[in-house]
Scaffold this motif. Structure first.
Motif, mmCIF file in Angstrom:
data_model
loop_
_atom_site.group_PDB
_atom_site.id
_atom_site.type_symbol
_atom_site.label_atom_id
_atom_site.label_comp_id
_atom_site.label_asym_id
_atom_site.label_seq_id
_atom_site.Cartn_x
_atom_site.Cartn_y
_atom_site.Cartn_z
ATOM 1 N N ARG A 31 43.698 44.714 53.378
ATOM 2 C CA ARG A 31 44.035 46.005 52.774
ATOM 3 C C ARG A 31 43.273 46.155 51.455
ATOM 4 N N TYR A 32 42.830 47.345 51.181
ATOM 5 C CA TYR A 32 42.100 47.681 49.959
ATOM 6 C C TYR A 32 40.784 46.924 49.842
ATOM 7 N N ARG A 33 40.137 46.736 50.991
ATOM 8 C CA ARG A 33 38.815 46.106 51.057
ATOM 9 C C ARG A 33 37.977 46.878 52.054
ATOM 10 N N ALA A 34 36.696 47.007 51.766
ATOM 11 C CA ALA A 34 35.796 47.699 52.697
ATOM 12 C C ALA A 34 34.361 47.298 52.398
ATOM 13 N N THR A 35 33.528 47.421 53.401
ATOM 14 C CA THR A 35 32.085 47.303 53.228
ATOM 15 C C THR A 35 31.481 48.593 53.758
ATOM 16 N N LEU A 36 30.718 49.253 52.929
ATOM 17 C CA LEU A 36 30.093 50.524 53.270
ATOM 18 C C LEU A 36 28.584 50.372 53.215
ATOM 19 N N VAL A 37 27.891 51.324 53.815
ATOM 20 C CA VAL A 37 26.431 51.388 53.726
ATOM 21 C C VAL A 37 26.068 52.784 53.239
ATOM 22 N N ALA A 38 25.248 52.859 52.208
ATOM 23 C CA ALA A 38 24.818 54.161 51.689
ATOM 24 C C ALA A 38 24.000 54.888 52.753
ATOM 25 N N ASP A 39 24.193 56.206 52.843
ATOM 26 C CA ASP A 39 23.463 56.983 53.840
ATOM 27 C C ASP A 39 22.027 57.243 53.394
ATOM 28 N N GLN A 40 21.302 58.070 54.136
ATOM 29 C CA GLN A 40 19.886 58.334 53.834
ATOM 30 C C GLN A 40 19.685 59.014 52.488
ATOM 31 N N ALA A 41 20.728 59.702 52.018
ATOM 32 C CA ALA A 41 20.647 60.345 50.705
ATOM 33 C C ALA A 41 21.156 59.428 49.599
ATOM 34 N N GLY A 42 21.517 58.184 49.962
ATOM 35 C CA GLY A 42 22.025 57.241 48.971
ATOM 36 C C GLY A 42 23.485 57.473 48.623
ATOM 37 N N LYS A 43 24.214 58.237 49.441
ATOM 38 C CA LYS A 43 25.620 58.579 49.165
ATOM 39 C C LYS A 43 26.569 57.648 49.902
ATOM 40 N N TYR A 44 27.759 57.485 49.347
ATOM 41 C CA TYR A 44 28.839 56.744 49.982
ATOM 42 C C TYR A 44 30.137 57.401 49.562
ATOM 43 N N PHE A 45 31.227 57.138 50.295
ATOM 44 C CA PHE A 45 32.507 57.766 50.012
ATOM 45 C C PHE A 45 33.624 56.893 50.551
ATOM 46 N N PHE A 46 34.738 56.818 49.814
ATOM 47 C CA PHE A 46 35.943 56.174 50.346
ATOM 48 C C PHE A 46 37.162 56.730 49.625
ATOM 49 N N ASP A 47 38.307 56.677 50.308
ATOM 50 C CA ASP A 47 39.608 57.056 49.752
ATOM 51 C C ASP A 47 40.411 55.791 49.514
ATOM 52 N N SER A 48 41.181 55.774 48.422
ATOM 53 C CA SER A 48 42.041 54.639 48.147
ATOM 54 C C SER A 48 43.112 55.051 47.148
ATOM 55 N N VAL A 49 43.944 54.113 46.758
ATOM 56 C CA VAL A 49 44.934 54.332 45.707
ATOM 57 C C VAL A 49 44.320 53.928 44.372
ATOM 58 N N MET A 50 44.887 54.429 43.303
ATOM 59 C CA MET A 50 44.472 53.989 41.970
ATOM 60 C C MET A 50 45.028 52.575 41.782
ATOM 61 N N PRO A 51 44.163 51.585 41.539
ATOM 62 C CA PRO A 51 44.666 50.210 41.392
ATOM 63 C C PRO A 51 45.545 50.074 40.160
ATOM 64 N N GLY A 52 46.561 49.244 40.290
ATOM 65 C CA GLY A 52 47.460 49.004 39.165
ATOM 66 C C GLY A 52 46.941 47.908 38.253
ATOM 67 N N HIS A 53 47.618 47.746 37.121
ATOM 68 C CA HIS A 53 47.301 46.652 36.201
ATOM 69 C C HIS A 53 47.905 45.363 36.741
ATOM 70 N N TYR A 54 47.280 44.255 36.460
ATOM 71 C CA TYR A 54 47.867 42.970 36.806
ATOM 72 C C TYR A 54 47.645 42.015 35.645
ATOM 73 N N PRO A 55 48.451 40.942 35.556
ATOM 74 C CA PRO A 55 48.480 40.114 34.350
ATOM 75 C C PRO A 55 47.151 39.518 33.895
ATOM 76 N N ALA A 56 46.269 39.146 34.800
ATOM 77 C CA ALA A 56 45.049 38.456 34.390
ATOM 78 C C ALA A 56 43.957 39.398 33.873
ATOM 79 N N ARG A 57 44.130 40.700 33.984
ATOM 80 C CA ARG A 57 43.111 41.653 33.557
ATOM 81 C C ARG A 57 43.731 42.751 32.710
ATOM 82 N N VAL A 58 42.955 43.293 31.801
ATOM 83 C CA VAL A 58 43.442 44.323 30.903
ATOM 84 C C VAL A 58 43.397 45.695 31.566
#
Length: 130
Positions: A31-58
């Motif tokens: 979950r919350y992992r993906a591998t994408l390939v940029a298209d011929q125009a160099g574009k990519y797109f994905f939908d996800s949730v806004m990641p939350g804060h966790y103790p080891a990172r600010v």
């Protein structure tokens, strides 16, 4: 996706992973992992949730590993709406010691009512040539 000369980079591999909205990583699945390939125009797109804060990172962030032949890899994306920045990411981005540049903090366009807010981030990737 562009290179530092402004040329389109086609077919770049973009690996993405992030925590969920509560700051938890899925360590047992994909979950919350993906591998994408940029298209011929160099574009990519994905939908996800806004990641939350966790103790080891600010700061809230999404991990990126972007690879294209003849270019240096690129990692991580941060959100200007993160409360850690107190409305001024350019001045406050160093609160997270892993942020190397305010250029990695992207504006977020918020839409919807307070009960169901959506955000859109345009993260134009610019790769440095080797």
């Amino acid at each position: 996706m562009l290179n530092s000369r402004g040329d389109t980079v086609q077919g770049a591999s973009i690996e993405i992973w992030q925590a969920d909205h509560k700051g938890r990583y899925d360590l047992d699945g994909y979950r919350y992992r993906a591998t994408l390939v940029a298209d011929q125009a160099g574009k990519y797109f994905f939908d996800s949730v806004m990641p939350g804060h966790y103790p080891a990172r600010v700061c809230q962030h999404i991990h990126y590993v972007v690879k294209a032949p003849g270019h240096k890899p690129l990692t991580q994306l941060y959100f200007a709406t993160d409360p850690v920045f107190e409305g001024d990411p350019a001045r406050n981005c160093t609160r997270d010691p892993l942020i190397q540049s305010a250029d990695l903090v992207r504006p977020v366009t918020l839409t919807g009512d307070p009960q169901e807010i959506s955000g859109a981030v345009n993260f134009e990737i610019v790769l440095e040539r080797l």
